[in-house]
Write an enzyme that holds these catalytic residues in place. Structure first.
Site, PDB file in Angstrom:
ATOM      1  N   SER A  78       0.827  -1.211   0.000  1.00 44.59           N
ATOM      2  CA  SER A  78       0.000   0.000   0.000  1.00 44.59           C
ATOM      3  C   SER A  78       0.862   1.263   0.000  1.00 44.59           C
ATOM      4  O   SER A  78       0.472   2.284  -0.570  1.00 44.59           O
ATOM      5  CB  SER A  78      -0.991  -0.002   1.168  1.00 44.59           C
ATOM      6  OG  SER A  78      -0.323   0.157   2.393  1.00 44.59           O
TER       7      SER A  78
ATOM      8  N   HIS B 125       8.783   3.218   8.918  1.00 40.57           N
ATOM      9  CA  HIS B 125       8.553   2.365  10.080  1.00 40.57           C
ATOM     10  C   HIS B 125       7.272   2.810  10.782  1.00 40.57           C
ATOM     11  O   HIS B 125       7.081   4.018  10.995  1.00 40.57           O
ATOM     12  CB  HIS B 125       9.746   2.458  11.034  1.00 40.57           C
ATOM     13  CG  HIS B 125       9.585   1.575  12.227  1.00 40.57           C
ATOM     14  ND1 HIS B 125       9.728   0.204  12.149  1.00 40.57           N
ATOM     15  CD2 HIS B 125       9.242   1.851  13.505  1.00 40.57           C
ATOM     16  CE1 HIS B 125       9.488  -0.321  13.334  1.00 40.57           C
ATOM     17  NE2 HIS B 125       9.190   0.651  14.177  1.00 40.57           N
TER      18      HIS B 125
HETATM   19  C1  GRF Z   1       3.933  -0.618   6.786  1.00 45.10           C
HETATM   20  O1  GRF Z   1       3.257  -0.478   8.000  1.00 45.10           O
HETATM   21  C2  GRF Z   1       5.364  -0.182   6.934  1.00 45.10           C
HETATM   22  O2  GRF Z   1       5.527   0.862   7.826  1.00 45.10           O
HETATM   23  C3  GRF Z   1       6.021  -1.413   7.458  1.00 45.10           C
HETATM   24  O3  GRF Z   1       5.398  -2.469   6.777  1.00 45.10           O
HETATM   25  C4  GRF Z   1       4.092  -2.077   6.393  1.00 45.10           C
HETATM   26  C5  GRF Z   1       3.991  -2.274   4.912  1.00 45.10           C
HETATM   27  O4  GRF Z   1       2.696  -2.064   4.435  1.00 45.10           O
HETATM   28  N1  GRF Z   1       7.441  -1.340   7.282  1.00 45.10           N
HETATM   29  P1  GRF Z   1       2.426  -2.029   2.885  1.00 45.10           P
HETATM   30  O5  GRF Z   1       2.992  -3.304   2.296  1.00 45.10           O
HETATM   31  O6  GRF Z   1       3.063  -0.802   2.323  1.00 45.10           O
HETATM   32  O7  GRF Z   1       0.921  -2.008   2.759  1.00 45.10           O
END
Ligand code: GRF
Length: 223
Positions: free
Chosen positions: A14, A109
């Site tokens: 996402s 993060h």
């Molecule tokens: C996000 O919460 C990011 O901060 C963490 O992993 C998650 C990834 O979500 N490192 P997406 O794959 O971008 O939906």
């Protein structure tokens, strides 16, 4: 000139989608040269394909060591011509083989670093009982979730909330601050002094800088 990105994903992607959307609406001056995943079935790869972006899947289980896997990623990224590596939910620890190969690697993060580093930032913050958590975009160095902070968004933790609920609200801010941080990189407005990230203000009126109390540095138009 558009900033050339390699975006690394392991899951839903996402954040990748938010970057694609901001590029397509013209608010982020970047181009995605490669979307790479260590998981061949990552939905992030499907998102990339839907937008006609080049993808590579490198299954990390097929490599004898982390270093071998990292070397294979370095080769693919270098071949793509990307100048900035964007970790967007990339769930593999990186070795110096990877870290030392690129001048600029950034990560997002889902907590306010240095609190709640690691794989479960949302769950750990909710479990600890903090009242405010959030998201952090930072440069990557050799220590996980440690490099200089570019932008943070603070998100209140609601009473009785679990990591999933908190994480969903944090994710909305992730989708805003990551493209914003990349746009600052694209504009050449970011510099480093020790571990302090300095943002050139590019003529933004001071009044506008006070407008968004929970995101710092403040978001600009389009994010
Ligand atoms: C996000 O919460 C990011 O901060 C963490 O992993 C998650 C990834 O979500 N490192 P997406 O794959 O971008 O939906």
């Amino acid at each position: 000139m558009a900033l050339k990105l390699a975006v690394l994903v392991s899951g839903s992607g996402s954040n990748l989608q938010s970057i694609i959307d901001r590029i397509e609406d013209g608010s982020l001056d970047a181009e995605i040269r490669l979307v790479l995943s260590n998981k061949p079935d990552a939905y992030g790869l499907t998102r990339a394909e839907k937008h006609g972006l080049p993808t590579v899947a490198l299954d990390h289980t097929a490599y004898a060591s982390r270093e071998d896997f990292d070397a294979a990623m370095v080769q693919k990224i270098n071949a793509s011509g990307a100048e900035v590596v964007v970790l967007a939910g990339f769930m593999r620890l990186l070795t110096p083989v990877f870290i030392d190969a690129f001048a600029t690697i950034v990560n997002i993060h889902p907590a306010l670093l240095p609190s709640f580093a690691g794989c479960h930032g949302q769950r750990d913050a909710a479990g600890y009982g903090v009242k405010i958590s959030g998201a952090t975009v930072h440069f990557v160095d050799e220590i996980m979730d440690h490099g200089p902070v570019i932008i943070q968004a603070a998100v209140p933790v609601l009473s009785g909330e679990d990591g999933d609920s908190l994480g969903a609200r944090i994710l909305e801010f992730e989708h805003r601050i990551y493209p914003q941080a990349l746009q600052w990189l694209a504009q050449g407005r970011i510099s480093l002094k020790d571990r302090h990230v300095l943002l050139a203000e590019a003529g933004i009126p001071k009044a506008a800088l006070c407008a968004h109390g929970l995101v710092n540095p403040p978001l600009e138009d389009g994010f």
